[in-house]
Motif scaffolding. Structure first.
Motif, PDB file in Angstrom:
ATOM      1  N   PHE A  77       0.788  -1.227   0.000  1.00 42.60           N
ATOM      2  CA  PHE A  77       0.000   0.000   0.000  1.00 42.60           C
ATOM      3  C   PHE A  77       0.825   1.286   0.000  1.00 42.60           C
ATOM      4  O   PHE A  77       0.250   2.375   0.048  1.00 42.60           O
ATOM      5  CB  PHE A  77      -0.955   0.009   1.206  1.00 42.60           C
ATOM      6  CG  PHE A  77      -2.004  -1.062   1.133  1.00 42.60           C
ATOM      7  CD1 PHE A  77      -3.126  -0.898   0.331  1.00 42.60           C
ATOM      8  CD2 PHE A  77      -1.857  -2.249   1.838  1.00 42.60           C
ATOM      9  CE1 PHE A  77      -4.087  -1.894   0.250  1.00 42.60           C
ATOM     10  CE2 PHE A  77      -2.816  -3.255   1.764  1.00 42.60           C
ATOM     11  CZ  PHE A  77      -3.931  -3.069   0.971  1.00 42.60           C
ATOM     12  N   PHE A  78       2.162   1.193  -0.031  1.00 44.06           N
ATOM     13  CA  PHE A  78       2.931   2.435  -0.134  1.00 44.06           C
ATOM     14  C   PHE A  78       2.688   3.061  -1.502  1.00 44.06           C
ATOM     15  O   PHE A  78       2.345   2.379  -2.468  1.00 44.06           O
ATOM     16  CB  PHE A  78       4.425   2.191   0.128  1.00 44.06           C
ATOM     17  CG  PHE A  78       5.146   1.445  -0.972  1.00 44.06           C
ATOM     18  CD1 PHE A  78       5.649   2.105  -2.087  1.00 44.06           C
ATOM     19  CD2 PHE A  78       5.348   0.074  -0.879  1.00 44.06           C
ATOM     20  CE1 PHE A  78       6.324   1.424  -3.086  1.00 44.06           C
ATOM     21  CE2 PHE A  78       6.024  -0.624  -1.875  1.00 44.06           C
ATOM     22  CZ  PHE A  78       6.507   0.065  -2.980  1.00 44.06           C
ATOM     23  N   VAL A  79       2.846   4.372  -1.572  1.00 44.76           N
ATOM     24  CA  VAL A  79       2.593   5.094  -2.810  1.00 44.76           C
ATOM     25  C   VAL A  79       3.765   6.016  -3.118  1.00 44.76           C
ATOM     26  O   VAL A  79       4.609   6.285  -2.263  1.00 44.76           O
ATOM     27  CB  VAL A  79       1.282   5.918  -2.740  1.00 44.76           C
ATOM     28  CG1 VAL A  79       0.082   4.994  -2.632  1.00 44.76           C
ATOM     29  CG2 VAL A  79       1.321   6.900  -1.576  1.00 44.76           C
ATOM     30  N   ASN A  80       3.799   6.492  -4.329  1.00 43.54           N
ATOM     31  CA  ASN A  80       4.857   7.400  -4.758  1.00 43.54           C
ATOM     32  C   ASN A  80       4.383   8.835  -4.550  1.00 43.54           C
ATOM     33  O   ASN A  80       3.991   9.523  -5.486  1.00 43.54           O
ATOM     34  CB  ASN A  80       5.204   7.135  -6.227  1.00 43.54           C
ATOM     35  CG  ASN A  80       6.389   7.969  -6.703  1.00 43.54           C
ATOM     36  OD1 ASN A  80       7.065   8.617  -5.907  1.00 43.54           O
ATOM     37  ND2 ASN A  80       6.628   7.957  -8.010  1.00 43.54           N
ATOM     38  N   ASP A  81       4.410   9.279  -3.280  1.00 43.64           N
ATOM     39  CA  ASP A  81       3.982  10.635  -2.972  1.00 43.64           C
ATOM     40  C   ASP A  81       5.092  11.358  -2.210  1.00 43.64           C
ATOM     41  O   ASP A  81       6.179  10.808  -1.991  1.00 43.64           O
ATOM     42  CB  ASP A  81       2.669  10.640  -2.178  1.00 43.64           C
ATOM     43  CG  ASP A  81       2.795   9.975  -0.808  1.00 43.64           C
ATOM     44  OD1 ASP A  81       3.924   9.560  -0.428  1.00 43.64           O
ATOM     45  OD2 ASP A  81       1.772   9.871  -0.102  1.00 43.64           O
ATOM     46  N   GLU A  82       4.837  12.585  -1.809  1.00 46.10           N
ATOM     47  CA  GLU A  82       5.869  13.404  -1.179  1.00 46.10           C
ATOM     48  C   GLU A  82       6.424  12.757   0.092  1.00 46.10           C
ATOM     49  O   GLU A  82       7.647  12.745   0.306  1.00 46.10           O
ATOM     50  CB  GLU A  82       5.299  14.785  -0.838  1.00 46.10           C
ATOM     51  CG  GLU A  82       6.319  15.714  -0.193  1.00 46.10           C
ATOM     52  CD  GLU A  82       5.743  17.097   0.099  1.00 46.10           C
ATOM     53  OE1 GLU A  82       6.464  17.909   0.702  1.00 46.10           O
ATOM     54  OE2 GLU A  82       4.580  17.348  -0.267  1.00 46.10           O
TER      55      GLU A  82
END
Length: 238
Positions: A77-82
């Motif tokens: 569930f990790f995402v490519n965000d800040e």
């Protein structure tokens, strides 16, 4: 500690499976190498996060890396965000690697492609002066790695180059099998997964053998690049 090479993996064992032989070879050549796992692999069908922590430490010792850390992002569930980019940037600035290795550009597991893009984006952002980070209460200096290379995983992607790991495949396989909870064991009572089959166990050798065959060597590992490769002379090629 400044590192020559920093290898990222979405899960513990990604690095060993994708570029363990290359890491073992570079360590033998005197290079300082580190591994950063993004998650603890807690969603894996077999084993537990605690089991994989111990297995990752054992694998790191086998490969001889200087450091291994885990960013404790959420498996699956990790995402490519800040927020996640900044976590990776802190590691890049902490260790200042010249070379970053990371997950396959495209792969069966969704975390692999996500992890690949996250690390790649963070490598670029890490070189921007107006992005400020701190570590242990101290402001970090900007740092952008010279190159980012993506190792091969489940899918048979076409590599842009391969690294001769002849003489280091045995250590690579030893490091992979340190994750005893994850791979084939005829006596295991845990559910069977795609990587816990005898077929996958045999693939640990036949894929690097095939890459090695293509360059006239015993074993090799493949990588993809994000920009053109440059060499000083034609003699640099094997």
């Amino acid at each position: 500690m400044k590192l020559d090479i920093l290898a990222f993996g979405a899960h513990p064992d990604d690095v060993e499976l994708g570029c363990g032989g290359t890491i073992a070879k570079e360590v033998s050549l005197g290079k300082k190498v580190g591994i950063i796992d993004l998650t603890r692999g807690e969603l894996g069908t077999r084993g537990t996060a605690e089991t994989r922590d111990m297995e990752a430490a054992n694998a790191a010792e086998i490969l001889g890396v200087a450091v291994r850390e885990n960013l404790n992002m959420r498996d699956g569930f990790f995402v490519n965000d800040e927020e996640h980019q900044l976590a990776v940037i802190r590691m890049i600035r902490k260790y200042q690697p010249n070379i970053v290795l990371c997950n396959a550009i495209d792969d069966r597991h969704i975390d692999h492609g996500k992890g690949s893009k996250l690390v790649s984006d963070a490598c670029f952002l890490s070189g921007l002066m107006k992005i400020e980070t701190d570590y242990d209460g101290k402001k970090q200096q900007v740092w952008r790695p010279m190159v980012v290379y993506h190792y091969m995983q489940w899918k048979n992607l076409e590599p842009d180059f391969v690294v001769d790991i002849s003489g280091f495949n045995e250590k690579r396989v030893e490091a992979i099998l340190a994750y005893s909870s994850q791979f084939y064991n005829p006596n295991s009572t845990e559910p069977e997964t795609l990587i816990a089959t005898k077929n996958f166990l045999e693939s640990l050798n036949y894929r690097p053998q095939d890459y090695g065959r293509l360059i006239g060597k015993d074993y090799a590992e493949g990588f993809n690049v994000e920009r053109y490769l440059g060499v000083n002379s034609l003699g640099d090629l094997i």
